[in-house]
Design an enzyme around this catalytic site. Structure first.
Site, PDB file in Angstrom:
ATOM      1  CB  THR A   1      -9.178   2.853  12.233  1.00 27.80           C
ATOM      2  OG1 THR A   1      -7.994   3.157  11.491  1.00 27.80           O
ATOM      3  CG2 THR A   1      -9.994   1.842  11.462  1.00 27.80           C
TER       4      THR A   1
ATOM      5  CE  LYS B   1      -2.449   1.560   3.733  1.00 26.28           C
ATOM      6  NZ  LYS B   1      -2.369   3.022   3.773  1.00 26.28           N
TER       7      LYS B   1
ATOM      8  NE  ARG C   1       1.494   3.575  13.107  1.00 30.35           N
ATOM      9  CZ  ARG C   1       0.595   4.366  13.683  1.00 30.35           C
ATOM     10  NH1 ARG C   1       0.995   5.390  14.421  1.00 30.35           N
ATOM     11  NH2 ARG C   1      -0.689   4.137  13.527  1.00 30.35           N
TER      12      ARG C   1
ATOM     13  CG  ASP D   1     -11.304  17.743  -5.522  1.00 28.91           C
ATOM     14  OD1 ASP D   1     -12.138  18.618  -5.832  1.00 28.91           O
ATOM     15  OD2 ASP D   1     -10.096  17.969  -5.385  1.00 28.91           O
TER      16      ASP D   1
ATOM     17  CG  ASP E   1      -4.895   4.547   1.961  1.00 23.83           C
ATOM     18  OD1 ASP E   1      -6.034   4.962   1.664  1.00 23.83           O
ATOM     19  OD2 ASP E   1      -4.526   4.328   3.130  1.00 23.83           O
TER      20      ASP E   1
ATOM     21  CE  LYS F   1      -7.278   6.906   4.630  1.00 14.80           C
ATOM     22  NZ  LYS F   1      -5.891   6.458   4.478  1.00 14.80           N
TER      23      LYS F   1
HETATM   24  O1  C5P Z   1       0.680   1.808  11.222  1.00 20.35           O
HETATM   25  P1  C5P Z   1      -0.738   1.350  11.105  1.00 20.35           P
HETATM   26  O2  C5P Z   1      -0.875  -0.172  11.096  1.00 20.35           O
HETATM   27  O3  C5P Z   1      -1.663   2.005  12.089  1.00 20.35           O
HETATM   28  O4  C5P Z   1      -1.160   1.825   9.640  1.00 20.35           O
HETATM   29  C1  C5P Z   1      -2.453   1.673   9.141  1.00 20.35           C
HETATM   30  C2  C5P Z   1      -2.495   2.140   7.723  1.00 20.35           C
HETATM   31  O5  C5P Z   1      -3.845   2.095   7.277  1.00 20.35           O
HETATM   32  C3  C5P Z   1      -2.020   3.568   7.515  1.00 20.35           C
HETATM   33  O6  C5P Z   1      -1.367   3.610   6.259  1.00 20.35           O
HETATM   34  C4  C5P Z   1      -3.298   4.380   7.495  1.00 20.35           C
HETATM   35  O7  C5P Z   1      -3.194   5.524   6.689  1.00 20.35           O
HETATM   36  C5  C5P Z   1      -4.277   3.377   6.876  1.00 20.35           C
HETATM   37  N1  C5P Z   1      -5.695   3.566   7.193  1.00 20.35           N
HETATM   38  C6  C5P Z   1      -6.197   3.615   8.473  1.00 20.35           C
HETATM   39  N2  C5P Z   1      -7.544   3.797   8.694  1.00 20.35           N
HETATM   40  C7  C5P Z   1      -8.383   3.911   7.662  1.00 20.35           C
HETATM   41  C8  C5P Z   1      -7.902   3.845   6.363  1.00 20.35           C
HETATM   42  C9  C5P Z   1      -6.536   3.666   6.151  1.00 20.35           C
HETATM   43  O8  C5P Z   1      -5.447   3.473   9.415  1.00 20.35           O
HETATM   44  N3  C5P Z   1      -9.696   4.025   7.881  1.00 20.35           N
END
Ligand code: C5P
Length: 233
Positions: A118, A37, A206, A69, A64, A66
């Site tokens: 989230t 991603k 992460r 617009d 991703d 998002k």
């Molecule tokens: O580091 P972590 O596991 O929290 O990363 C989650 C990934 O999912 C990030 O790239 C974040 O931008 C993405 N994301 C998210 N919540 C959403 C949509 C995408 O955390 N609703």
């Protein structure tokens, strides 16, 4: 849809601004991950070129971005994403944006609707001006995304069951194994619980890209996905 094996269901976020770091992460995790991603951080630092290279090399790429617009701009951006060769592209689950994205969707590209981030809880939504709770808004957006023809939905693991019932392919970030730090994610679950609840794939950032050994971390997540799949049957 290509989510079948535990490995194919693991989407790893290349959340970095450093191309060399992304290359190292792909090299370290190759063969243990289904989809890479590319998000906003990397996109602003050459990540879209890297995404095209990954796609050209045969990797499944999830953009991703998002998108949100006016309809004309969303539709044009979706057409441009087709040139990158991405398999997935996110748009915020606003009806206007979903309609525009679906109408411009090139072959091979799945439109992924993002319900409510989230990192947002009820209080954050109130601050944003929404009267709905997070779960009520997610439910509304799942129904709209399904009826407007989106392919997939992104929601928190805690909403995966409702999303699964909508018939959309369900992708959940906010997933953590018990030993991994939550960070800013507020509605989290283990991979086992997310998959058991109906998630088709999980997004992990992460816990894998900041791990001392990303390959070992990815393997722990695919093993947990396998456990979740076994518990479904
Ligand atoms: O580091 P972590 O596991 O929290 O990363 C989650 C990934 O999912 C990030 O790239 C974040 O931008 C993405 N994301 C998210 N919540 C959403 C949509 C995408 O955390 N609703």
């Amino acid at each position: 849809m290509t989510f079948s094996t535990p490995q194919s269901r693991l989407i790893v976020a290349l959340d970095t601004a450093d191309r060399a770091a992304a290359e190292r992460l792909v090299e370290a995790t190759e063969g243990t991950v289904g989809v890479y991603k590319v998000g906003l951080e990397f996109a602003m630092a050459g990540g879209l070129n890297f995404a095209k290279e990954l796609a050209d090399a045969g990797h499944a790429v999830f953009l991703d971005m998002k998108l949100l617009d006016i309809a004309n701009t969303v539709a044009s951006a979706v057409r441009s994403a087709g040139g990158i060769g991405a398999r997935y592209l996110t748009v915020h689950a606003y009806p206007q944006a979903i309609r525009a994205a679906v109408s411009a969707r090139p072959q091979g590209l799945s439109i992924v609707a993002v319900t409510v981030l989230t990192s947002m809880d009820d209080e954050d939504l109130r601050e944003t001006g929404y009267a709905d709770t997070a779960s009520a808004l997610v439910e509304k957006r799942i129904a709209q995304a399904a009826s407007l023809g989106a392919d997939c939905i992104v929601c928190a693991p805690t909403e995966a069951a409702a999303a699964h019932r909508s018939g959309l392919v369900v992708i959940t970030p906010g997933v953590r194994l018990p030993d991994d730090a939550a960070g800013d994610q507020k509605r989290i679950a283990t991979p086992q619980d997310a998959i058991r609840a109906g998630a088709d794939a999980i997004v992990v950032g992460r816990p894998i890209n900041a791990a001392a050994d990303p390959r070992e971390a990815a393997l722990r997540y695919t093993a947990a996905i396998a456990e979740g799949l076994a518990a479904r049957d």
